[in-house]
Design a protein around this motif. Structure first.
Motif, PDB file in Angstrom:
ATOM      1  N   PRO A   1       7.890   4.530 -13.401  1.00  0.00           N
ATOM      2  CA  PRO A   1       8.965   3.786 -12.734  1.00  0.00           C
ATOM      3  C   PRO A   1       8.994   2.337 -13.229  1.00  0.00           C
ATOM      4  O   PRO A   1       7.985   1.806 -13.689  1.00  0.00           O
ATOM      5  CB  PRO A   1       8.569   3.847 -11.252  1.00  0.00           C
ATOM      6  N   SER A   2      10.141   1.705 -13.093  1.00  0.00           N
ATOM      7  CA  SER A   2      10.288   0.314 -13.531  1.00  0.00           C
ATOM      8  C   SER A   2       9.457  -0.607 -12.641  1.00  0.00           C
ATOM      9  O   SER A   2       9.012  -0.221 -11.551  1.00  0.00           O
ATOM     10  CB  SER A   2      11.756  -0.104 -13.444  1.00  0.00           C
ATOM     11  N   ILE A   3       9.266  -1.828 -13.106  1.00  0.00           N
ATOM     12  CA  ILE A   3       8.533  -2.812 -12.305  1.00  0.00           C
ATOM     13  C   ILE A   3       9.240  -3.020 -10.969  1.00  0.00           C
ATOM     14  O   ILE A   3       8.596  -3.097  -9.922  1.00  0.00           O
ATOM     15  CB  ILE A   3       8.373  -4.138 -13.081  1.00  0.00           C
ATOM     16  N   ALA A   4      10.565  -3.068 -10.984  1.00  0.00           N
ATOM     17  CA  ALA A   4      11.320  -3.245  -9.735  1.00  0.00           C
ATOM     18  C   ALA A   4      11.070  -2.084  -8.771  1.00  0.00           C
ATOM     19  O   ALA A   4      10.892  -2.297  -7.560  1.00  0.00           O
ATOM     20  CB  ALA A   4      12.808  -3.373 -10.033  1.00  0.00           C
ATOM     21  N   GLU A   5      11.053  -0.864  -9.297  1.00  0.00           N
ATOM     22  CA  GLU A   5      10.798   0.304  -8.445  1.00  0.00           C
ATOM     23  C   GLU A   5       9.373   0.286  -7.898  1.00  0.00           C
ATOM     24  O   GLU A   5       9.148   0.595  -6.726  1.00  0.00           O
ATOM     25  CB  GLU A   5      11.042   1.598  -9.225  1.00  0.00           C
ATOM     26  N   LEU A   6       8.417  -0.089  -8.747  1.00  0.00           N
ATOM     27  CA  LEU A   6       7.030  -0.161  -8.296  1.00  0.00           C
ATOM     28  C   LEU A   6       6.842  -1.291  -7.287  1.00  0.00           C
ATOM     29  O   LEU A   6       6.085  -1.148  -6.319  1.00  0.00           O
ATOM     30  CB  LEU A   6       6.085  -0.333  -9.486  1.00  0.00           C
ATOM     31  N   ARG A   7       7.531  -2.412  -7.475  1.00  0.00           N
ATOM     32  CA  ARG A   7       7.473  -3.512  -6.505  1.00  0.00           C
ATOM     33  C   ARG A   7       7.925  -3.037  -5.140  1.00  0.00           C
ATOM     34  O   ARG A   7       7.298  -3.344  -4.126  1.00  0.00           O
ATOM     35  CB  ARG A   7       8.391  -4.662  -6.935  1.00  0.00           C
ATOM     36  N   GLU A   8       9.008  -2.280  -5.122  1.00  0.00           N
ATOM     37  CA  GLU A   8       9.531  -1.772  -3.856  1.00  0.00           C
ATOM     38  C   GLU A   8       8.571  -0.760  -3.234  1.00  0.00           C
ATOM     39  O   GLU A   8       8.284  -0.809  -2.042  1.00  0.00           O
ATOM     40  CB  GLU A   8      10.903  -1.132  -4.103  1.00  0.00           C
ATOM     41  N   ARG A   9       8.054   0.141  -4.063  1.00  0.00           N
ATOM     42  CA  ARG A   9       7.148   1.186  -3.578  1.00  0.00           C
ATOM     43  C   ARG A   9       5.882   0.593  -2.959  1.00  0.00           C
ATOM     44  O   ARG A   9       5.403   1.072  -1.931  1.00  0.00           O
ATOM     45  CB  ARG A   9       6.774   2.122  -4.721  1.00  0.00           C
ATOM     46  N   TYR A  10       5.342  -0.438  -3.595  1.00  0.00           N
ATOM     47  CA  TYR A  10       4.087  -1.038  -3.128  1.00  0.00           C
ATOM     48  C   TYR A  10       4.302  -2.297  -2.291  1.00  0.00           C
ATOM     49  O   TYR A  10       3.331  -2.944  -1.903  1.00  0.00           O
ATOM     50  CB  TYR A  10       3.174  -1.342  -4.322  1.00  0.00           C
ATOM     51  N   GLU A  11       5.571  -2.625  -2.031  1.00  0.00           N
ATOM     52  CA  GLU A  11       5.918  -3.805  -1.245  1.00  0.00           C
ATOM     53  C   GLU A  11       5.143  -5.019  -1.762  1.00  0.00           C
ATOM     54  O   GLU A  11       4.377  -5.653  -1.041  1.00  0.00           O
ATOM     55  CB  GLU A  11       5.656  -3.561   0.240  1.00  0.00           C
ATOM     56  N   SER A  12       5.347  -5.307  -3.040  1.00  0.00           N
ATOM     57  CA  SER A  12       4.560  -6.319  -3.735  1.00  0.00           C
ATOM     58  C   SER A  12       5.455  -7.189  -4.605  1.00  0.00           C
ATOM     59  O   SER A  12       6.603  -6.842  -4.881  1.00  0.00           O
ATOM     60  CB  SER A  12       3.535  -5.593  -4.616  1.00  0.00           C
ATOM     61  N   SER A  13       4.889  -8.278  -5.067  1.00  0.00           N
ATOM     62  CA  SER A  13       5.573  -9.089  -6.067  1.00  0.00           C
ATOM     63  C   SER A  13       5.377  -8.424  -7.434  1.00  0.00           C
ATOM     64  O   SER A  13       4.631  -7.452  -7.561  1.00  0.00           O
ATOM     65  CB  SER A  13       5.010 -10.515  -6.078  1.00  0.00           C
ATOM     66  N   ALA A  14       6.002  -8.960  -8.433  1.00  0.00           N
ATOM     67  CA  ALA A  14       5.927  -8.365  -9.780  1.00  0.00           C
ATOM     68  C   ALA A  14       4.568  -8.586 -10.439  1.00  0.00           C
ATOM     69  O   ALA A  14       4.124  -7.770 -11.239  1.00  0.00           O
ATOM     70  CB  ALA A  14       7.036  -8.930 -10.665  1.00  0.00           C
ATOM     71  N   TRP A  15       3.890  -9.702 -10.110  1.00  0.00           N
ATOM     72  CA  TRP A  15       2.650 -10.029 -10.801  1.00  0.00           C
ATOM     73  C   TRP A  15       1.603  -8.918 -10.739  1.00  0.00           C
ATOM     74  O   TRP A  15       1.087  -8.510 -11.786  1.00  0.00           O
ATOM     75  CB  TRP A  15       2.066 -11.353 -10.273  1.00  0.00           C
ATOM     76  N   PRO A  16       1.246  -8.378  -9.546  1.00  0.00           N
ATOM     77  CA  PRO A  16       0.220  -7.329  -9.528  1.00  0.00           C
ATOM     78  C   PRO A  16       0.660  -6.053 -10.243  1.00  0.00           C
ATOM     79  O   PRO A  16      -0.174  -5.346 -10.823  1.00  0.00           O
ATOM     80  CB  PRO A  16      -0.019  -7.050  -8.042  1.00  0.00           C
ATOM     81  N   ILE A  17       1.950  -5.781 -10.236  1.00  0.00           N
ATOM     82  CA  ILE A  17       2.455  -4.592 -10.931  1.00  0.00           C
ATOM     83  C   ILE A  17       2.279  -4.772 -12.434  1.00  0.00           C
ATOM     84  O   ILE A  17       1.763  -3.882 -13.123  1.00  0.00           O
ATOM     85  CB  ILE A  17       3.940  -4.337 -10.582  1.00  0.00           C
ATOM     86  N   ARG A  18       2.676  -5.919 -12.936  1.00  0.00           N
ATOM     87  CA  ARG A  18       2.519  -6.190 -14.373  1.00  0.00           C
ATOM     88  C   ARG A  18       1.048  -6.179 -14.775  1.00  0.00           C
ATOM     89  O   ARG A  18       0.693  -5.681 -15.841  1.00  0.00           O
ATOM     90  CB  ARG A  18       3.133  -7.552 -14.729  1.00  0.00           C
ATOM     91  N   TYR A  19       0.205  -6.736 -13.927  1.00  0.00           N
ATOM     92  CA  TYR A  19      -1.232  -6.768 -14.199  1.00  0.00           C
ATOM     93  C   TYR A  19      -1.791  -5.344 -14.277  1.00  0.00           C
ATOM     94  O   TYR A  19      -2.543  -5.010 -15.191  1.00  0.00           O
ATOM     95  CB  TYR A  19      -1.937  -7.586 -13.110  1.00  0.00           C
ATOM     96  N   ALA A  20      -1.383  -4.495 -13.340  1.00  0.00           N
ATOM     97  CA  ALA A  20      -1.836  -3.098 -13.340  1.00  0.00           C
ATOM     98  C   ALA A  20      -1.381  -2.379 -14.606  1.00  0.00           C
ATOM     99  O   ALA A  20      -2.160  -1.654 -15.234  1.00  0.00           O
ATOM    100  CB  ALA A  20      -1.307  -2.368 -12.107  1.00  0.00           C
ATOM    101  N   LEU A  21      -0.140  -2.589 -15.007  1.00  0.00           N
ATOM    102  CA  LEU A  21       0.375  -1.939 -16.209  1.00  0.00           C
ATOM    103  C   LEU A  21      -0.371  -2.417 -17.449  1.00  0.00           C
ATOM    104  O   LEU A  21      -0.662  -1.632 -18.353  1.00  0.00           O
ATOM    105  CB  LEU A  21       1.882  -2.177 -16.354  1.00  0.00           C
TER     106      LEU A  21
END
Length: 75
Positions: free
Chosen positions: A30-50
């Motif tokens: 899923p896109s960063i935006a979709e993952l942000r919504e799924r995890y109720e998070s900002s983009a930074w932790p999503i990008r870090y995880a990726l």
């Protein structure tokens, strides 16, 4: 009990999905935006995880195209 950081949750969930066969080589994450919504998070932790998943060889990320599950042979 301390809450697990979002980036660790994302890593654990993606790795579990790959190991279970839910995500297969070549599948797009899923896109960063979709993952942000799924995890109720900002983009930074999503990008870090990726980035960590990419460094560990689970996925490959292509700017402007997304992140994809790598095959066992690294493709």
């Amino acid at each position: 009990m301390p809450r697990t950081p979002v980036y660790e949750q994302v890593i654990a969930d993606v790795v579990a999905a790959i190991e279970a066969g839910t995500l297969k080589p070549g599948d797009k994450l899923p896109s960063i935006a979709e993952l942000r919504e799924r995890y109720e998070s900002s983009a930074w932790p999503i990008r870090y995880a990726l980035r960590i998943l990419d460094e560990r060889g689970w996925i490959e990320t292509h700017q402007g195209k997304g992140s994809f599950v790598k095959g066992k042979d690294g493709t």
